[in-house]
Design a protein around this motif. Structure first.
Motif, PDB file in Angstrom:
ATOM      1  N   ILE A 175       0.840  -1.204   0.000  1.00 49.75           N
ATOM      2  CA  ILE A 175       0.000   0.000   0.000  1.00 49.75           C
ATOM      3  C   ILE A 175       0.874   1.254   0.000  1.00 49.75           C
ATOM      4  O   ILE A 175       0.576   2.249  -0.683  1.00 49.75           O
ATOM      5  CB  ILE A 175      -0.943  -0.020   1.215  1.00 49.75           C
ATOM      6  CG1 ILE A 175      -1.947  -1.170   1.077  1.00 49.75           C
ATOM      7  CG2 ILE A 175      -1.680   1.310   1.338  1.00 49.75           C
ATOM      8  CD1 ILE A 175      -2.805  -1.388   2.296  1.00 49.75           C
ATOM      9  N   GLU A 176       1.979   1.251   0.784  1.00 47.80           N
ATOM     10  CA  GLU A 176       2.866   2.410   0.830  1.00 47.80           C
ATOM     11  C   GLU A 176       3.565   2.657  -0.501  1.00 47.80           C
ATOM     12  O   GLU A 176       3.747   3.804  -0.918  1.00 47.80           O
ATOM     13  CB  GLU A 176       3.910   2.226   1.936  1.00 47.80           C
ATOM     14  CG  GLU A 176       3.348   2.323   3.355  1.00 47.80           C
ATOM     15  CD  GLU A 176       4.414   2.087   4.401  1.00 47.80           C
ATOM     16  OE1 GLU A 176       5.511   1.600   4.031  1.00 47.80           O
ATOM     17  OE2 GLU A 176       4.153   2.371   5.599  1.00 47.80           O
ATOM     18  N   GLN A 177       3.973   1.604  -1.177  1.00 43.25           N
ATOM     19  CA  GLN A 177       4.736   1.749  -2.418  1.00 43.25           C
ATOM     20  C   GLN A 177       3.849   1.950  -3.648  1.00 43.25           C
ATOM     21  O   GLN A 177       4.200   2.702  -4.556  1.00 43.25           O
ATOM     22  CB  GLN A 177       5.621   0.510  -2.629  1.00 43.25           C
ATOM     23  CG  GLN A 177       6.728   0.365  -1.600  1.00 43.25           C
ATOM     24  CD  GLN A 177       7.563  -0.882  -1.829  1.00 43.25           C
ATOM     25  OE1 GLN A 177       7.269  -1.692  -2.698  1.00 43.25           O
ATOM     26  NE2 GLN A 177       8.620  -1.041  -1.041  1.00 43.25           N
ATOM     27  N   GLN A 178       2.699   1.298  -3.691  1.00 44.11           N
ATOM     28  CA  GLN A 178       1.894   1.306  -4.907  1.00 44.11           C
ATOM     29  C   GLN A 178       0.454   1.774  -4.696  1.00 44.11           C
ATOM     30  O   GLN A 178      -0.309   1.871  -5.657  1.00 44.11           O
ATOM     31  CB  GLN A 178       1.868  -0.108  -5.522  1.00 44.11           C
ATOM     32  CG  GLN A 178       3.244  -0.693  -5.779  1.00 44.11           C
ATOM     33  CD  GLN A 178       3.162  -2.143  -6.217  1.00 44.11           C
ATOM     34  OE1 GLN A 178       2.267  -2.537  -6.963  1.00 44.11           O
ATOM     35  NE2 GLN A 178       4.099  -2.965  -5.757  1.00 44.11           N
ATOM     36  N   GLY A 179       0.100   2.045  -3.451  1.00 43.07           N
ATOM     37  CA  GLY A 179      -1.277   2.424  -3.185  1.00 43.07           C
ATOM     38  C   GLY A 179      -2.180   1.201  -3.123  1.00 43.07           C
ATOM     39  O   GLY A 179      -1.733   0.058  -3.268  1.00 43.07           O
ATOM     40  N   TRP A 180      -3.478   1.462  -2.909  1.00 37.22           N
ATOM     41  CA  TRP A 180      -4.427   0.356  -2.792  1.00 37.22           C
ATOM     42  C   TRP A 180      -4.496  -0.482  -4.066  1.00 37.22           C
ATOM     43  O   TRP A 180      -4.697  -1.686  -4.026  1.00 37.22           O
ATOM     44  CB  TRP A 180      -5.819   0.889  -2.449  1.00 37.22           C
ATOM     45  CG  TRP A 180      -5.934   1.355  -1.035  1.00 37.22           C
ATOM     46  CD1 TRP A 180      -5.879   2.632  -0.571  1.00 37.22           C
ATOM     47  CD2 TRP A 180      -6.104   0.532   0.121  1.00 37.22           C
ATOM     48  NE1 TRP A 180      -6.002   2.670   0.804  1.00 37.22           N
ATOM     49  CE2 TRP A 180      -6.148   1.384   1.248  1.00 37.22           C
ATOM     50  CE3 TRP A 180      -6.215  -0.841   0.327  1.00 37.22           C
ATOM     51  CZ2 TRP A 180      -6.302   0.907   2.539  1.00 37.22           C
ATOM     52  CZ3 TRP A 180      -6.378  -1.327   1.627  1.00 37.22           C
ATOM     53  CH2 TRP A 180      -6.412  -0.442   2.710  1.00 37.22           C
ATOM     54  N   GLN A 181      -4.308   0.179  -5.211  1.00 36.08           N
ATOM     55  CA  GLN A 181      -4.386  -0.566  -6.468  1.00 36.08           C
ATOM     56  C   GLN A 181      -3.253  -1.572  -6.599  1.00 36.08           C
ATOM     57  O   GLN A 181      -3.345  -2.532  -7.376  1.00 36.08           O
ATOM     58  CB  GLN A 181      -4.383   0.388  -7.668  1.00 36.08           C
ATOM     59  CG  GLN A 181      -3.103   1.185  -7.858  1.00 36.08           C
ATOM     60  CD  GLN A 181      -3.135   2.498  -7.091  1.00 36.08           C
ATOM     61  OE1 GLN A 181      -3.904   2.668  -6.144  1.00 36.08           O
ATOM     62  NE2 GLN A 181      -2.307   3.443  -7.518  1.00 36.08           N
TER      63      GLN A 181
END
Length: 358
Positions: free
Chosen positions: A105-111
Motif C-alpha cells: 500500500i505504501e509503495q503502490q497504493g491500494w491498487q
C-alpha cells in the motif's frame, strides 16, 4: 384358334455418338429436349446455427462455463490475497502478512494489491473452466468404464492354462479426474501464470500485460513463457488429485451421515476450504520451487531445475524455508477453494441441473 392381341405401336428415334448408336423411345427423346441438363446439382449447407445451439446445450459446455464464471468471481474477490501470497513465497518484502500488506500500500497504493490481477483474471477464467470441465468429464468416463468392467469383467491375460484377470476397480474416478484436470489446465494456461507472477513481483519493469509478454518472449522466447513448467506439473498432480479427492470424499461422506442429497452453500464453502488447505499443505514445497524458477531470473539467480531450487531454499533457510509463505498461501487458498466450489455448484445448479442435463 388363338387371336393375337393388338400391340401398341411405339415411336422410336435413333441416338448415337462416336461410340455407337442406340434406339430409344420417342418419349425419352422429348424429355431430354425439355430438360436439357442431364442432372441437377443440389448442395445442402449445414445448419450452423442449429449445430451451435446444440453444442452450447451439451452438459460438458455448461460445466465449462460454470467453471469459468466461478473462477472469475473468485479471483475478483481474492486478488489482494494472491498478491501477498506470491510476494511471500518468492521472498519479496516482509516475511509476515501484515507487513506485506502495508509495504504494498505504501509503495503502490491500494491498487497495488491488485497488481497483475488483470492477467490473473485472464488466466483463471480459462484455467478454471478447463480444470473443472476436465474433472467432470474424466470422472464420468472412468465411472462408466468401471460399470462396464463390472458387467463384462476386466481385461484377461491367458498364459497357457493359466488365466489372469485384471481389475481396475481400485482406481478412483475422482482421483483420476483430479489429476487429469490439473495436468490439462496447467499445460493450457501456464504462460499466463508466468506473466501474472512477473506483473505482481516487478510492476515497474512489467507495467502491462503486453509489455510483460513482449519482454518475456524477447528474453527467452517461447521457453521463457513455460519456465517452471516441470515443477508446476509435478506439484500440480498431487495437489489437484488430493484437492478433488478430498472435496468429493468429504462431501459424499457428510451427505450420507446427514442423510441429505446436497450440501448447502455454507457447507460447500467449508468443505472446499478444507480440501484446499489439505492439498496445499501436501504440495507446498513444490510450489515454493516452482515460484523460484518462474521469477528467479528477475532477481539474477535462477536455479537450474526443481531439485536445485529446493536445495537452494534448504541451504539458505533450512527445512522451514520450504514452507515459507504457507500461512499466506492458506489465507488465499482456503477462501479461494471454498468460494470457487460454492460458486461452481451454484452455477452448475442453474446451467446443468435445472436444464435436466444431470
Amino acid at each position: 384358334m388363338v387371336q393375337n392381341k393388338p400391340t401398341q405401336k411405339k415411336n422410336f428415334c435413333i441416338m448415337g455418338d462416336v461410340y455407337g448408336v442406340l434406339m430409344v423411345p420417342k418419349e425419352l427423346e422429348l424429355e431430354k429436349v425439355n430438360n436439357p441438363l442431364p442432372f441437377q446439382l443440389k448442395i445442402q449447407l449445414p445448419n450452423v446455427g442449429k449445430a451451435t445451439k446444440d453444442f452450447l446445450r451439451t452438459r460438458e459446455v455448461r460445466e465449462f462455463f460454470s467453471g469459468a464464471l466461478a473462477g472469475a468471481m473468485t479471483k475478483a474477490v481474492l486478488g489482494p490475497l494472491e498478491t501477498i501470497r506470491t510476494r511471500m513465497v518468492v521472498g519479496v518484502g516482509p516475511r509476515n502478512i501484515a507487513g506485506s500488506f502495508i509495504e504494498v500500500i505504501e509503495q503502490q497504493g491500494w491498487q497495488g494489491l491488485w497488481a497483475g490481477n488483470a492477467v490473473n483474471m485472464l488466466r483463471i477464467i480459462p484455467t478454471q473452466a478447463i480444470e473443472l470441465g476436465t474433472f467432470e468429464c474424466v470422472k464420468r468416463a472412468v465411472t462408466v468404464a468401471h460399470e462396464k468392467n463390472k458387467e463384462k469383467g476386466g481385461p484377461k491375460l491367458q498364459i497357457g492354462d493359466m488365466s489372469l484377470n485384471f481389475s481396475f476397480s481400485w482406481i478412483s474416478p475422482t482421483a483420476v479426474g483430479g489429476a487429469a484436470a490439473g495436468f490439462v489446465s496447467t499445460l493450457a494456461c501456464h504462460p499466463l501464470e508466468v506473466l501474472k507472477d512477473r506483473l505482481t513481483i516487478s510492476p515497474e519493469i512489467y507495467p502491462s500485460i503486453s509489455i510483460a509478454l513482449r519482454k518475456t518472449y524477447k528474453d527467452g522466447g517461447i521457453g521463457a513463457l513455460y519456465s517452471g513448467l516441470c515443477p508446476t506439473l509435478i506439484g500440480m498432480l498431487p495437489y489437484s488429485t488430493c484437492y478433488y479427492f478430498m472435496y468429493e470424499t468429504v462431501k459424499n461422506s457428510y451427505c450420507q451421515a446427514k442423510k441429505k442429497k446436497n450440501l448447502n452453500r455454507a457447507e460447500m464453502l467449508l468443505v472446499g476450504a478444507l480440501s484446499g488447505l489439505t492439498a496445499s499443505t501436501i504440495s507446498f514445497p513444490l510450489e515454493v520451487a516452482r515460484k523460484r524458477l518462474m521469477v528467479g531470473a528477475l532477481q539474477g539467480k535462477c536455479p537450474a531445475n526443481m531439485a536445485a531450487a529446493l536445495s537452494e531454499v534448504i541451504r539458505e533457510e533450512g527445512l522451514k524455508g520450504l514452507y515459507r509463505g504457507w500461512g499466506a498461501s492458506c489465507l488465499k487458498v482456503m477462501p479461494s477453494s471454498g468460494i470457487t466450489w460454492m460458486f461452481y455448484e451454484a452455477w452448475k445448479d442453474i446451467l446443468v441441473i435445472q436444464k435436466g442435463l444431470l
